[in-house]
Design an enzyme around this catalytic site. Structure first.
Site, PDB file in Angstrom:
ATOM      1  N   ASP A 171       0.808  -1.227   0.000  1.00 50.54           N
ATOM      2  CA  ASP A 171       0.000   0.000   0.000  1.00 50.54           C
ATOM      3  C   ASP A 171       0.839   1.274   0.000  1.00 50.54           C
ATOM      4  O   ASP A 171       0.420   2.307   0.522  1.00 50.54           O
ATOM      5  CB  ASP A 171      -0.960   0.024   1.213  1.00 50.54           C
ATOM      6  CG  ASP A 171      -1.901  -1.154   1.191  1.00 50.54           C
ATOM      7  OD1 ASP A 171      -2.247  -1.627   0.093  1.00 50.54           O
ATOM      8  OD2 ASP A 171      -2.282  -1.614   2.282  1.00 50.54           O
ATOM      9  N   GLY A 185      -4.628  -4.089  -3.864  1.00 51.17           N
ATOM     10  CA  GLY A 185      -5.609  -3.045  -4.148  1.00 51.17           C
ATOM     11  C   GLY A 185      -4.806  -1.817  -4.513  1.00 51.17           C
ATOM     12  O   GLY A 185      -4.176  -1.215  -3.654  1.00 51.17           O
ATOM     13  N   HIS A 186      -4.728  -1.505  -5.794  1.00 53.98           N
ATOM     14  CA  HIS A 186      -3.912  -0.393  -6.270  1.00 53.98           C
ATOM     15  C   HIS A 186      -4.829   0.754  -6.672  1.00 53.98           C
ATOM     16  O   HIS A 186      -5.614   0.624  -7.610  1.00 53.98           O
ATOM     17  CB  HIS A 186      -3.027  -0.839  -7.442  1.00 53.98           C
ATOM     18  CG  HIS A 186      -2.002  -1.864  -7.046  1.00 53.98           C
ATOM     19  ND1 HIS A 186      -1.089  -2.403  -7.900  1.00 53.98           N
ATOM     20  CD2 HIS A 186      -1.741  -2.438  -5.832  1.00 53.98           C
ATOM     21  CE1 HIS A 186      -0.312  -3.256  -7.246  1.00 53.98           C
ATOM     22  NE2 HIS A 186      -0.703  -3.297  -5.993  1.00 53.98           N
ATOM     23  N   LYS A 204       1.801   2.178  -5.153  1.00 54.07           N
ATOM     24  CA  LYS A 204       2.344   1.645  -6.415  1.00 54.07           C
ATOM     25  C   LYS A 204       1.430   1.978  -7.598  1.00 54.07           C
ATOM     26  O   LYS A 204       1.893   2.402  -8.661  1.00 54.07           O
ATOM     27  CB  LYS A 204       2.526   0.111  -6.308  1.00 54.07           C
ATOM     28  CG  LYS A 204       3.503  -0.297  -5.211  1.00 54.07           C
ATOM     29  CD  LYS A 204       3.549  -1.792  -5.017  1.00 54.07           C
ATOM     30  CE  LYS A 204       2.320  -2.372  -4.375  1.00 54.07           C
ATOM     31  NZ  LYS A 204       2.097  -1.996  -2.956  1.00 54.07           N
ATOM     32  N   GLN A 246       1.949  -5.965  -3.253  1.00 58.24           N
ATOM     33  CA  GLN A 246       2.404  -6.101  -1.862  1.00 58.24           C
ATOM     34  C   GLN A 246       3.712  -5.311  -1.673  1.00 58.24           C
ATOM     35  O   GLN A 246       3.905  -4.312  -2.325  1.00 58.24           O
ATOM     36  CB  GLN A 246       2.571  -7.579  -1.453  1.00 58.24           C
ATOM     37  CG  GLN A 246       1.253  -8.332  -1.342  1.00 58.24           C
ATOM     38  CD  GLN A 246       0.679  -8.759  -2.670  1.00 58.24           C
ATOM     39  OE1 GLN A 246       1.317  -9.426  -3.452  1.00 58.24           O
ATOM     40  NE2 GLN A 246      -0.562  -8.388  -2.937  1.00 58.24           N
TER      41      GLN A 246
HETATM   42  P1  GDP Z   1      -0.773   0.430  -3.563  1.00 55.15           P
HETATM   43  O1  GDP Z   1      -1.398  -0.839  -3.121  1.00 55.15           O
HETATM   44  O2  GDP Z   1       0.700   0.456  -3.323  1.00 55.15           O
HETATM   45  O3  GDP Z   1      -1.121   0.802  -4.976  1.00 55.15           O
HETATM   46  O4  GDP Z   1      -1.378   1.588  -2.615  1.00 55.15           O
HETATM   47  P2  GDP Z   1      -2.929   1.720  -2.174  1.00 55.15           P
HETATM   48  O5  GDP Z   1      -3.725   2.205  -3.322  1.00 55.15           O
HETATM   49  O6  GDP Z   1      -3.396   0.494  -1.483  1.00 55.15           O
HETATM   50  O7  GDP Z   1      -2.801   2.801  -1.029  1.00 55.15           O
HETATM   51  C1  GDP Z   1      -2.296   4.066  -1.257  1.00 55.15           C
HETATM   52  C2  GDP Z   1      -3.372   5.088  -0.855  1.00 55.15           C
HETATM   53  O8  GDP Z   1      -2.795   6.351  -0.718  1.00 55.15           O
HETATM   54  C3  GDP Z   1      -4.464   5.246  -1.892  1.00 55.15           C
HETATM   55  O9  GDP Z   1      -5.661   5.563  -1.247  1.00 55.15           O
HETATM   56  C4  GDP Z   1      -3.967   6.414  -2.731  1.00 55.15           C
HETATM   57  O10 GDP Z   1      -5.022   7.123  -3.366  1.00 55.15           O
HETATM   58  C5  GDP Z   1      -3.334   7.254  -1.673  1.00 55.15           C
HETATM   59  N1  GDP Z   1      -2.175   8.060  -2.094  1.00 55.15           N
HETATM   60  C6  GDP Z   1      -1.212   7.744  -2.999  1.00 55.15           C
HETATM   61  N2  GDP Z   1      -0.256   8.698  -3.020  1.00 55.15           N
HETATM   62  C7  GDP Z   1      -0.631   9.626  -2.122  1.00 55.15           C
HETATM   63  C8  GDP Z   1      -0.033  10.846  -1.653  1.00 55.15           C
HETATM   64  O11 GDP Z   1       1.032  11.255  -2.058  1.00 55.15           O
HETATM   65  N3  GDP Z   1      -0.722  11.529  -0.687  1.00 55.15           N
HETATM   66  C9  GDP Z   1      -1.909  11.107  -0.177  1.00 55.15           C
HETATM   67  N4  GDP Z   1      -2.480  11.831   0.757  1.00 55.15           N
HETATM   68  N5  GDP Z   1      -2.476   9.968  -0.589  1.00 55.15           N
HETATM   69  C10 GDP Z   1      -1.844   9.232  -1.536  1.00 55.15           C
HETATM   70  P1  IMO Z   2      -0.967  -4.075  -2.301  1.00 56.97           P
HETATM   71  O1  IMO Z   2      -0.489  -4.624  -3.632  1.00 56.97           O
HETATM   72  C1  IMO Z   2      -0.984  -4.552   2.034  1.00 56.97           C
HETATM   73  C2  IMO Z   2      -1.051  -8.643   3.566  1.00 56.97           C
HETATM   74  C3  IMO Z   2      -2.292  -9.112   4.291  1.00 56.97           C
HETATM   75  C4  IMO Z   2      -1.677 -10.115   5.252  1.00 56.97           C
HETATM   76  C5  IMO Z   2      -0.570 -10.755   4.399  1.00 56.97           C
HETATM   77  C6  IMO Z   2      -0.970 -12.062   3.741  1.00 56.97           C
HETATM   78  O2  IMO Z   2      -2.239  -3.347  -2.361  1.00 56.97           O
HETATM   79  O3  IMO Z   2       0.154  -3.318  -1.654  1.00 56.97           O
HETATM   80  P2  IMO Z   2      -2.521 -12.688   1.682  1.00 56.97           P
HETATM   81  O4  IMO Z   2      -3.971 -12.430   1.428  1.00 56.97           O
HETATM   82  O5  IMO Z   2      -1.606 -12.126   0.646  1.00 56.97           O
HETATM   83  O6  IMO Z   2      -2.232 -14.131   1.949  1.00 56.97           O
HETATM   84  O7  IMO Z   2      -2.203 -11.917   3.072  1.00 56.97           O
HETATM   85  O8  IMO Z   2      -0.254  -9.811   3.406  1.00 56.97           O
HETATM   86  N1  IMO Z   2      -1.295  -8.103   2.204  1.00 56.97           N
HETATM   87  C7  IMO Z   2      -1.227  -6.807   1.896  1.00 56.97           C
HETATM   88  N2  IMO Z   2      -1.023  -5.728   2.675  1.00 56.97           N
HETATM   89  N3  IMO Z   2      -1.117  -4.406   0.696  1.00 56.97           N
HETATM   90  C8  IMO Z   2      -1.286  -5.477  -0.093  1.00 56.97           C
HETATM   91  O9  IMO Z   2      -1.271  -5.395  -1.449  1.00 56.97           O
HETATM   92  C9  IMO Z   2      -1.399  -6.751   0.501  1.00 56.97           C
HETATM   93  N4  IMO Z   2      -1.601  -7.988   0.020  1.00 56.97           N
HETATM   94  C10 IMO Z   2      -1.522  -8.806   1.073  1.00 56.97           C
HETATM   95  O10 IMO Z   2      -2.927  -8.056   4.964  1.00 56.97           O
HETATM   96  O11 IMO Z   2      -1.056  -9.440   6.317  1.00 56.97           O
HETATM   97 MG    MG Z   3      -2.923  -1.506  -1.838  1.00 61.84          MG
END
Ligand code: GDP
Ligand code: IMO
Ligand code: MG
Length: 425
Positions: free
Chosen positions: A16, A43-44, A19, A225
């Protein structure tokens, strides 16, 4: 972008990091975006033109017209969830079929894998991993134990193969006393998903990618991840079940290690984790809650609260080493805008001794050693160039670059595509 090479973008923390946002921002520089591991546990999130999208299995290059997007062999795919995700994109006007390629060798997540995920978690009792419940672990387990079903299997005698696998899974479920489930509805949706998948370009993606590379096309690999969730180098057993590191891009796409160019490592300006497991810099006080509220730190897939803490430079140094990171990308810098001071963990201590290297076990008896830095107390969300950075933020960047011995190439100051500053040099 490095010419004739494949660049990789991946998370350096516990996932998270942002990416999805950055892959979308970088997509115009590339011809191809390829996911190499993970599945719908990811979840991107992408935000642009006032719209927000969350991608799970589809690469984040899908919104910047005309690019080839690839779901590689290292990914595990759930046909029902894939169909839901793809149809939503199609409904919002994004044509997928012509620009999404799916590896024949990617493994399928069956409905019974999700049940097994739940059954293993409940059998673990207090030491649950806190998985996303998407069947990731059981699907990769079947792959490695040579029991898996692959995308390439859906074209020939599939029903029979499916039933055989399901029967095996049901026997395991019985052995785990996990018997109260009704598969009929999920199974129906899953089979619809399989049928839907048949309409896509199912390819030998290792050949496609290497041909594209030979023809001068540029490729960006998108990780899911993060390094601290890597099955080998993460905080085992509280990890996911794939190699989330640069090497995973080679095995998850069929790309030779000598073809890897730039490695973009993404980190937040602080740190979060969702699910169980050690987190040395976790904050349980009001600062932790402040980070969660200001950063909207709730899971993009599960909605679970993310645990929050200060940036951990010990873990980051380890992640940079394992991945061969050439450039850093720092996300969510704006979340720290209001803090008068900021802390960074510069070392771990155990029994009063500083540890030289990132240790085997970060679960027990680790005390973070912090350096405190002044905050910038400036709203950075509207900045458009690094020349406008407040002095204290510049100093934070300099400090991180010095500690991590790696340049910070991109700074993100908000969730929108436009709130991204690519630094000079
Ligand atoms: P990913 O899994 O690595 O793609 O990241 P996620 O989407 O799960 O989580 C990143 C969260 O931070 C999302 O809700 C994005 O919209 C938000 N986000 C990304 N970059 C920024 C930033 O620079 N500032 C803020 N406030 N939010 C951001
Ligand atoms: P993105 O790509 C954050 C965590 C789960 C759990 C562990 C194992 O959005 O960054 P799994 O379902 O993969 O067997 O769970 O990994 N986990 C993540 N945490 N971002 C993710 O993906 C994750 N995908 C799995 O919360 O601790
Ligand atoms: Mg994510």
């Amino acid at each position: 972008m490095s010419k004739g090479k494949v660049d990789v973008l991946l998370g350096l923390q516990w996932g998270d990091e942002g990416k999805g946002k950055v892959v979308d921002v970088l997509t115009p520089e590339y011809d191809v975006i390829a996911r190499f591991q993970g599945g719908p546990n990811a979840g991107h999130t992408l935000e642009f033109n006032g719209e927000k999208y969350v991608l799970r299995s589809i690469p984040s290059g899908i919104f910047q017209g005309g690019k080839v997007n690839v779901i590689g062999n290292g990914v595990v795919l759930a046909p029902d969830l894939f169909m839901a995700e793809a149809q939503e994109l199609e409904r919002s006007g994004h044509d997928l079929k012509s620009r999404l390629y799916i590896s024949r060798k990617a493994h399928l997540i069956m409905p019974t894998h999700r049940l097994l995920d739940a059954a293993y978690e409940s059998a673990k009792g207090a030491s649950k991993v806190g998985t996303t419940g998407k069947g990731i672990g059981p699907a990769y387990t079947d792959k490695v134990s040579r029991n898996g079903l692959r995308v390439g299997d859906i074209f020939d005698g599939f029903e029979e193969k499916y039933t055989q696998h399901k029967t095996q899974h049901e026997a395991i479920l019985r052995s785990l006393n996990y018997t109260h489930y009704d598969l009929s509805q999920t199974e129906q949706a899953w089979m619809k998903g399989v049928n839907y998948l048949r309409g896509f370009n199912i390819v030998d993606s290792e050949h496609e990618l290497n041909h594209l590379l030979q023809n001068g096309k540029s490729i960006l690999c998108e990780g899911a991840q993060g390094t601290m969730l890597d099955v080998d180098f993460g905080s085992y057993p509280f990890v996911t079940s794939s190699n989330t590191i640069t090497a995973g891009a080679c095995s998850g796409l069929g790309i030779g290690p000598n073809k890897i160019g730039n490695v973009y490592g993404i980190m937040k300006a602080y740190c979060t984790r969702v699910g169980s497991g050690p987190f040395p810099t976790e904050l349980f006080d009001k600062t932790g809650k402040q980070l969660r509220d200001l950063g909207h730190e709730y899971g993009a897939v599960t909605g679970r609260e993310r645990r929050c803490g200060w940036i951990d430079l010990v873990a980051l140094r380890y992640a940079i080493m394992i991945n061969g990171v050439t450039h850093l990308i720092m996300m969510k810098s704006d979340v720290l805008d209001g803090f008068s001071t900021i802390k960074a963990c510069i070392a771990y201590q155990r029994d009063g001794k500083i540890l030289d290297d990132f240790p085997y076990d970060i679960e027990h008896n680790i005390q973070p050693v912090y350096k405190e830095l002044p905050g910038w107390q400036t709203d950075m969300t509207g900045l458009t160039s690094e020349d406008q950075f407040p002095a204290a933020f510049k100093a934070y960047i300099d400090f991180l670059e010095e500690e991590l011995k790696t340049p910070i190439k991109i700074v993100s100051i908000g969730p929108d595509r436009k709130q991204t500053i690519v630094r000079k040099g």
